[in-house]
Design an enzyme around this catalytic site. Structure first.
Site, PDB file in Angstrom:
ATOM      1  N   HIS A 189      -0.497  24.168  45.359  1.00 38.98           N
ATOM      2  CA  HIS A 189      -0.337  25.576  45.689  1.00 38.98           C
ATOM      3  C   HIS A 189       0.652  25.766  46.854  1.00 38.98           C
ATOM      4  CE1 HIS A 189      -2.497  29.466  47.146  1.00 38.98           C
ATOM      5  NE2 HIS A 189      -1.738  29.761  46.102  1.00 38.98           N
TER       6      HIS A 189
ATOM      7  N   HIS B  80       5.579  33.945  50.489  1.00 42.11           N
ATOM      8  CA  HIS B  80       4.437  34.636  49.875  1.00 42.11           C
ATOM      9  C   HIS B  80       4.288  36.077  50.359  1.00 42.11           C
ATOM     10  CE1 HIS B  80       0.179  35.811  49.461  1.00 42.11           C
ATOM     11  NE2 HIS B  80       0.172  35.046  48.378  1.00 42.11           N
TER      12      HIS B  80
HETATM   13  O1  G3P Z   1      -0.203  31.369  41.222  1.00 36.97           O
HETATM   14  C1  G3P Z   1      -1.464  31.123  41.737  1.00 36.97           C
HETATM   15  C2  G3P Z   1      -1.628  31.717  43.115  1.00 36.97           C
HETATM   16  O2  G3P Z   1      -0.521  31.349  43.915  1.00 36.97           O
HETATM   17  C3  G3P Z   1      -1.732  33.210  43.090  1.00 36.97           C
HETATM   18  O3  G3P Z   1      -2.080  33.750  44.316  1.00 36.97           O
HETATM   19  O4  G3P Z   1      -1.615  34.947  46.394  1.00 36.97           O
HETATM   20  O5  G3P Z   1      -1.542  32.484  46.394  1.00 36.97           O
HETATM   21  O6  G3P Z   1       0.250  33.767  45.280  1.00 36.97           O
HETATM   22  P1  G3P Z   1      -1.199  33.728  45.642  1.00 36.97           P
HETATM   23 MG    MG Z   2       1.431  32.114  44.484  1.00 39.06          MG
END
Ligand code: G3P
Ligand code: MG
Length: 240
Positions: free
Chosen positions: A12, A54
């Site tokens: 992630h 992000h």
């Molecule tokens: O793509 C999975 C995850 O990254 C979605 O949530 O907020 O971490 O971008 P976020």
């Molecule tokens: Mg994400």
């Protein structure tokens, strides 16, 4: 029809919890751990350049004020997004989408490109991301995703052959239908509230299911038992 890039673990935000998020340093750590795939978030600068971040603002990761969509790319690339995470990462700057794609290619990492448009820039962001990937020859090691239907639709128009997934915080038949309507191969879902029957229904509809964010190995084992295709994790050191 596209081929689904299929590893079970996507680190992630490039390096998960082991590096400042959405950075080249994170990719290097994912590579050193022997991971096969990463996820990262792409937004547009004020001058229309895709950058990897992000949040819509720089406060949390850069420790300074500023909105991504108000700043030019040259200015964004000078923002230190390493120091706030840990002084050992001081000087790690906000990367361009292109540099992250190049690093993924160099490290042999499959890239889940999450299109993360600033509010109001959904179509433009999806279009730029899709066009850039098409110019690079439609990299087979890319999976496109977004919470934004408009962004995903725009990306699909410029890069129709790339696999894509719709993101939804929770499962619903409506989200499943939207994913199918967008020609997606996957539905990427939040862990909270997810039930085995949701995974079953999505799979029965022909969709892969990826789940975020799984940091406990017991949870990862359960997801596997439920039949999910893969998980996103901040702890690639624990979830293998
Ligand atoms: O793509 C999975 C995850 O990254 C979605 O949530 O907020 O971490 O971008 P976020
Ligand atoms: Mg994400």
């Amino acid at each position: 029809m596209f081929t689904w890039p299929g590893p079970a673990l996507y680190v992630h935000r490039c390096g998960g919890a082991l590096a400042p998020e959405n950075t080249l340093a994170g990719l290097r750590i994912a590579g050193r751990l022997g991971c096969a795939a990463v996820e990262f978030d792409v937004m547009l600068s004020a001058d229309g350049v895709p950058v990897v971040i992000h949040d819509e603002t720089l406060e949390r990761t850069g420790g300074r004020s500023g909105r991504v969509s108000d700043m030019r790319a040259a200015e964004l690339f000078e923002v230190d997004v390493g120091r706030v995470f840990h002084p050992a990462f001081e000087g790690e700057c906000l990367p361009s989408f292109e540099s992250v794609l190049a690093a993924c290619a160099g490290l042999g990492l499959i890239a889940n490109v999450e299109i993360k448009p600033a509010q109001g820039f959904e179509v433009e962001t999806g279009k730029v991301v899709g066009e850039l990937l098409t110019c690079r020859g439609g990299d087979p090691n890319v999976l496109l995703s977004s919470f934004s239907v408009d962004a995903l639709e725009a990306a699909a128009q410029s890069a129709p052959d790339l696999p894509r997934a719709l993101l939804a915080e929770t499962y619903s038949v409506a989200a499943q239908d939207r994913a199918l309507g967008l020609g997606c191969g996957g539905l990427n879902l939040g862990r909270q509230g997810l039930l085995p029957e949701h995974v079953r229904q999505a799979k029965a509809a022909g969709l892969h299911v990826l789940v975020y964010t799984i940091n406990d190995p017991r949870d990862a084992t359960q997801m596997k038992a439920w039949g999910v295709t893969g998980v996103f994790s901040d702890r690639p050191d624990l979830i293998r």
